[in-house]
Design an enzyme around this catalytic site. Structure first.
Site, PDB file in Angstrom:
ATOM      1  N   GLU A 186       0.824  -1.214   0.000  1.00  0.00           N
ATOM      2  CA  GLU A 186       0.000   0.000   0.000  1.00  0.00           C
ATOM      3  C   GLU A 186       0.855   1.260   0.000  1.00  0.00           C
ATOM      4  O   GLU A 186       0.610   2.186  -0.750  1.00  0.00           O
ATOM      5  CB  GLU A 186      -0.927  -0.005   1.222  1.00  0.00           C
ATOM      6  CG  GLU A 186      -1.765   1.239   1.374  1.00  0.00           C
ATOM      7  CD  GLU A 186      -2.815   1.423   0.304  1.00  0.00           C
ATOM      8  OE1 GLU A 186      -3.152   2.585   0.002  1.00  0.00           O
ATOM      9  OE2 GLU A 186      -3.303   0.418  -0.237  1.00  0.00           O
TER      10      GLU A 186
ATOM     11  N   GLY B 261      18.558   8.150   1.087  1.00  0.00           N
ATOM     12  CA  GLY B 261      19.933   8.009   0.621  1.00  0.00           C
ATOM     13  C   GLY B 261      20.786   7.146   1.535  1.00  0.00           C
ATOM     14  O   GLY B 261      21.995   7.057   1.346  1.00  0.00           O
TER      15      GLY B 261
ATOM     16  N   ILE C 126      17.615   2.837   3.441  1.00  0.00           N
ATOM     17  CA  ILE C 126      16.477   2.430   4.265  1.00  0.00           C
ATOM     18  C   ILE C 126      15.331   1.914   3.398  1.00  0.00           C
ATOM     19  O   ILE C 126      14.750   0.866   3.685  1.00  0.00           O
ATOM     20  CB  ILE C 126      16.022   3.598   5.167  1.00  0.00           C
ATOM     21  CG1 ILE C 126      17.129   3.918   6.171  1.00  0.00           C
ATOM     22  CG2 ILE C 126      14.713   3.267   5.869  1.00  0.00           C
ATOM     23  CD1 ILE C 126      16.911   5.189   6.960  1.00  0.00           C
ATOM     24  N   GLY C 127      15.009   2.626   2.332  1.00  0.00           N
ATOM     25  CA  GLY C 127      13.931   2.189   1.442  1.00  0.00           C
ATOM     26  C   GLY C 127      14.234   0.837   0.829  1.00  0.00           C
ATOM     27  O   GLY C 127      13.376  -0.046   0.765  1.00  0.00           O
TER      28      GLY C 127
ATOM     29  N   ASN D 161       7.900  11.012  -9.248  1.00  0.00           N
ATOM     30  CA  ASN D 161       8.837  10.547  -8.229  1.00  0.00           C
ATOM     31  C   ASN D 161      10.019   9.827  -8.891  1.00  0.00           C
ATOM     32  O   ASN D 161      10.161   8.612  -8.823  1.00  0.00           O
ATOM     33  CB  ASN D 161       8.128   9.642  -7.231  1.00  0.00           C
ATOM     34  CG  ASN D 161       8.921   9.435  -5.967  1.00  0.00           C
ATOM     35  OD1 ASN D 161      10.119   9.677  -5.934  1.00  0.00           O
ATOM     36  ND2 ASN D 161       8.257   8.966  -4.934  1.00  0.00           N
TER      37      ASN D 161
ATOM     38  N   TYR E  29      13.468   1.632  -8.183  1.00  0.00           N
ATOM     39  CA  TYR E  29      12.684   0.453  -8.539  1.00  0.00           C
ATOM     40  C   TYR E  29      13.232  -0.203  -9.806  1.00  0.00           C
ATOM     41  O   TYR E  29      13.298  -1.426  -9.903  1.00  0.00           O
ATOM     42  CB  TYR E  29      11.205   0.800  -8.715  1.00  0.00           C
ATOM     43  CG  TYR E  29      10.588   1.423  -7.489  1.00  0.00           C
ATOM     44  CD1 TYR E  29      11.049   1.144  -6.206  1.00  0.00           C
ATOM     45  CD2 TYR E  29       9.527   2.310  -7.598  1.00  0.00           C
ATOM     46  CE1 TYR E  29      10.479   1.723  -5.088  1.00  0.00           C
ATOM     47  CE2 TYR E  29       8.944   2.880  -6.478  1.00  0.00           C
ATOM     48  CZ  TYR E  29       9.432   2.588  -5.229  1.00  0.00           C
ATOM     49  OH  TYR E  29       8.862   3.150  -4.128  1.00  0.00           O
TER      50      TYR E  29
END
Length: 81
Positions: free
Chosen positions: A4, A14, A17-18, A45, A52
């Site tokens: 979600e 940077g 973390i993502g 974005n 991705y």
């Protein structure tokens, strides 16, 4: 699996973390025998899109996000009675 939302505050970006959060979601998807992970990203974005793509995500440009809410949602729900 449908993801979600995934958000890393600007101050923490940077730092991987993502990518780490997505890796944790991927581990859950694999452990739960999901065929994949589906999520959406806004076209502006660019940094997220770049990440991705780097991860090997496939962009399904022919698909359009759909959202049914409020009065339209209630009207449709009434047809089920």
């Amino acid at each position: 699996m449908f993801l979600e939302d995934l958000f890393v505050r600007q101050h923490f970006r940077g730092r991987g973390i993502g990518k780490g959060l997505l890796a944790a979601v991927a581990r859950i998807a694999v452990d739960e025998h999901c065929y994949g992970i589906h999520w959406e990203v806004l076209d502006w974005n660019e940094k997220a899109i770049e990440l991705y793509k780097h991860l090997g995500a496939i962009f399904r440009d022919q698909w359009r996000p759909v959202l049914l809410t409020d009065d339209a949602l209630r009207r449709l729900a009434e047809k089920a009675r």
